[in-house]
Design an enzyme around this catalytic site. Structure first.
Site, PDB file in Angstrom:
ATOM      1  N   HIS A 135      -3.363  87.331 -80.905  1.00 13.33           N
ATOM      2  CA  HIS A 135      -4.545  86.948 -81.656  1.00 13.33           C
ATOM      3  C   HIS A 135      -5.621  88.028 -81.589  1.00 13.33           C
ATOM      4  CE1 HIS A 135      -3.682  82.330 -81.798  1.00 13.33           C
ATOM      5  NE2 HIS A 135      -2.655  83.070 -82.160  1.00 13.33           N
ATOM      6  N   GLU A 137      -8.821  87.907 -80.935  1.00 14.16           N
ATOM      7  CA  GLU A 137      -9.718  87.877 -79.787  1.00 14.16           C
ATOM      8  C   GLU A 137      -9.101  88.595 -78.585  1.00 14.16           C
ATOM      9  OE1 GLU A 137      -9.672  83.613 -81.512  1.00 14.16           O
ATOM     10  OE2 GLU A 137      -8.433  85.411 -81.554  1.00 14.16           O
ATOM     11  N   CYS A 161      -8.492  79.495 -80.607  1.00 17.79           N
ATOM     12  CA  CYS A 161      -7.694  78.352 -80.164  1.00 17.79           C
ATOM     13  C   CYS A 161      -7.780  78.248 -78.643  1.00 17.79           C
ATOM     14  CB  CYS A 161      -6.243  78.522 -80.605  1.00 17.79           C
ATOM     15  SG  CYS A 161      -5.391  79.885 -79.787  1.00 17.79           S
ATOM     16  N   CYS A 164      -6.554  81.370 -76.612  1.00 15.29           N
ATOM     17  CA  CYS A 164      -7.511  82.473 -76.657  1.00 15.29           C
ATOM     18  C   CYS A 164      -8.771  82.127 -75.868  1.00 15.29           C
ATOM     19  CB  CYS A 164      -7.867  82.796 -78.105  1.00 15.29           C
ATOM     20  SG  CYS A 164      -6.531  83.572 -79.020  1.00 15.29           S
TER      21      CYS A 164
END
Length: 222
Positions: A135, A137, A161, A164
């Site tokens: 992801h 992040e 999410c 993360c």
């Protein structure tokens, strides 16, 4: 010249006048729309510059929040994901960019040899992107050249999410600024858990409120 020729010439003259009027109208509408866009906050190369004798600073410049969020959006354009492109920008307390990232496969893993699909026709999760994608992040935090993320701000185009969120918390990020949250009308467990974890860990969360409608980058007019 007979009556038929006179009629044709008259029609051609009227058509030409109408076409000219339309062309002029479109030209001025285009120019006025460009001016309106500029007034609404679209950044573009200006045809008229500020007077060299004017001591005032330029108007319409980006706020810090819009600046960092725009970098997150620009980073998202690097993503190869055909369904959802997400970008992130990690910023220090002093406003220094520490890392940027976007959603994609890990380094060394070919973008052409792993699936980008959201669903599998055979019901096999290994035929989807989810087991493989990193992801945005996470990539932004990992791309900091070993700088600490302690006390820093994370700008991300989409709310993180739960997986993360765990990494955000563990890395020491103190604030998450997001632009949009996935499925607000029907939140998933992963995002409910994310909100809970970030709140319990004392990580500030706020939705970005842009001061500009859009930002235009035109390489040809620079």
């Amino acid at each position: 010249m007979n009556s038929r020729e006179i009629t044709l010439v008259s029609a051609a003259t009227v058509f030409g006048a109408v076409a000219s009027a339309i062309a002029v109208g479109l030209f001025f509408n285009f120019r006025s729309s460009k001016n309106r866009c500029s007034e609404n906050g679209v950044l573009e190369k200006k045809s008229s510059r500020q007077s060299p004798f004017d001591p005032a600073k330029r108007k319409g410049y980006l706020s810090w929040d819009d600046y960092f969020m725009a970098i997150a959006f620009l980073s998202a354009e690097r993503s190869k994901d055909p369904n959802r492109q997400v970008g992130a920008c990690l910023v220090s307390q002093k406003g220094i960019i520490l890392g940027i990232g976007y959603n994609g496969f890990p380094r060394g893993c070919s973008d052409d040899k792993l699936p980008w699909s959201k669903k599998s026709k055979n019901g096999d999760p290994l035929e989807t992107k989810y087991p493989y994608v990193c992801h945005a992040e996470v990539n932004a935090i990992l791309n900091t050249n070993h700088a600490s993320a302690e006390g820093q701000r994370l700008y991300v185009t989409m709310f993180p999410c739960n997986e993360c969120a765990k990494i955000v918390i563990q890395s020491g990020v103190s604030e998450v600024i997001y632009y949009v949250e996935k499925r607000l009308d029907n939140p998933e467990t992963a995002y409910i858990a994310s909100h809970k974890l970030l709140s319990m860990a004392g990580v500030k969360v706020r939705k970005h409120q842009p001061q500009m409608d859009q930002i235009l980058i035109n390489f040809k007019e620079f």
